[in-house]
Design a protein around this motif. Structure first.
Motif, PDB file in Angstrom:
ATOM      1  N   SER A  34       5.288  60.917  48.812  1.00  0.00           N
ATOM      2  CA  SER A  34       5.336  60.253  50.069  1.00  0.00           C
ATOM      3  C   SER A  34       4.288  59.222  50.646  1.00  0.00           C
ATOM      4  CB  SER A  34       5.410  61.484  51.083  1.00  0.00           C
ATOM      5  OG  SER A  34       4.298  62.223  51.007  1.00  0.00           O
ATOM      6  N   THR A  37      -0.564  59.324  54.739  1.00  0.00           N
ATOM      7  CA  THR A  37      -0.052  59.747  56.164  1.00  0.00           C
ATOM      8  C   THR A  37      -0.112  58.468  56.960  1.00  0.00           C
ATOM      9  OG1 THR A  37      -0.927  61.930  55.556  1.00  0.00           O
ATOM     10  CG2 THR A  37      -0.696  61.303  57.860  1.00  0.00           C
ATOM     11  N   HIS A  63       5.796  64.440  55.869  1.00  0.00           N
ATOM     12  CA  HIS A  63       5.872  64.043  54.603  1.00  0.00           C
ATOM     13  C   HIS A  63       7.062  64.171  53.905  1.00  0.00           C
ATOM     14  CE1 HIS A  63       1.735  62.298  53.439  1.00  0.00           C
ATOM     15  NE2 HIS A  63       1.279  62.856  54.673  1.00  0.00           N
TER      16      HIS A  63
END
Length: 325
Positions: A34, A37, A63
């Protein structure tokens, strides 16, 4: 068929990703993560997660949601124990259920139970069950399993040489060159805390980078050899139940007793149950080592970077004046 396997870049990602990457690519799968952040990702996690969940759970859910339309399966294992002594905190045990049943959308989750205290749920049975789910030959599964174990050991070697997880992960899974260690400043700190807090630049407000720019060389608990951590006797009657909490507390004992650092910072997330105990124990230990200044830094989704920076600069200035550096 080559399936796309999604691995959220949070929680166990910072300690297990090279092994998981090696295993799934060994099975002929495409691994998708993913990525870093972001504010958008955190906001999605906050919206979907339970209101009283801790910050790392909200980040992890963000995520997960960022991967849901990009992969065939999400790998969310139920990790209970990896060292035969301590277990992971409840969020690791319940994460597959939170992802499968706690979100507003249905997601295809690869869930396998990992508890090395039981032969039926040890590492090999866990990896074997995943390979059999995809109907892979046993020989290929075994080869991928040993690739994963070698990747795990390679990660440990890099961390004990002083590298941080993000650089080590990029080197092992993408072949990126290892960065040069930051030049030594006139101060050295230990930054302790769970890897998914300390090594996530967005969550930690790039704490490690900020310290480096302030002229502080940093060590984290991942840089301490496992054997050295295990030798840290505790005055507690029992070993800390939770694995990361046990490691963070033992790392604090190690750095306080070694007295090779000029200060220790404990990074903790608001709402973390285990950390409410770990932080207090670190604070009490710090009273026995007044020559090593200690600061606890608590963050949550409402924390502001300016406030964190102010506290950081004040702590660095205080330590610098104390040492006359």
């Amino acid at each position: 068929m080559q399936y796309k396997i999604g691995i959220p870049a949070s929680l166990m990602y910072f300690t297990q990703y090279p092994a998981w990457h090696a295993f799934f690519t060994g099975l002929g799968m495409q691994v998708v993560t993913s990525g870093a952040t972001t504010k958008k990702l955190l906001d999605q996690g906050v919206k979907e997660a339970l209101a009283d969940a801790c910050l790392p759970v909200k980040v992890y859910i963000g995520h997960v949601l960022s991967l849901k339309d990009k992969v065939d399966y999400l790998f969310v294992p139920r990790i209970v124990c990896l060292n035969k002594r301590t277990i992971y905190c409840p969020k690791f045990l319940g994460m597959p259920d939170m992802v499968k049943y706690g979100l507003s959308c249905q997601l295809p989750v690869l869930d396998t139970w990992i508890d090395v205290r039981d032969r039926k749920t040890g590492l090999w049975p866990a990896y074997k069950s995943i390979g059999q789910f995809f109907k892979k030959p046993l020989r290929q599964i075994a080869r991928a399993y040993w690739q994963a174990r070698r990747a795990e050991k390679a990660l440990t070697r890099l961390l004990t040489r002083g590298y941080f997880p993000p650089a080590a992960l990029a080197h092992l899974t993408q072949g990126k060159p290892l960065p040069a260690r930051p030049a030594a400043g006139n101060l050295t700190f230990a930054v302790l805390g769970y890897p998914y807090l300390v090594h996530d630049p967005f969550v930690s407000f790039d704490l490690l980078g900020k310290l480096n720019r302030l002229g502080v060389r940093v060590y984290t608990m991942e840089n301490v050899p496992v054997k050295a951590l295990q030798q840290q006797d505790s005055e507690l009657d029992k070993t800390m139940f939770w694995t990361f909490s046990d490691l963070a507390l033992k790392a604090a004992f190690y750095f306080f007793r070694q007295r090779r650092v000029d200060g220790i910072i404990h990074l903790t997330a608001f709402g973390c149950g285990p950390d409410s105990m770990v932080d207090k124990l670190m604070e009490l230990t710090a009273h026995d080592y007044p020559q090593v200044p200690f600061m606890s830094l608590t963050i949550d989704e409402h924390s502001g970077e300016a406030g964190v920076m102010t506290r950081l600069e004040a702590f660095v200035d205080m330590v610098r004046r104390k040492k006359g550096a």
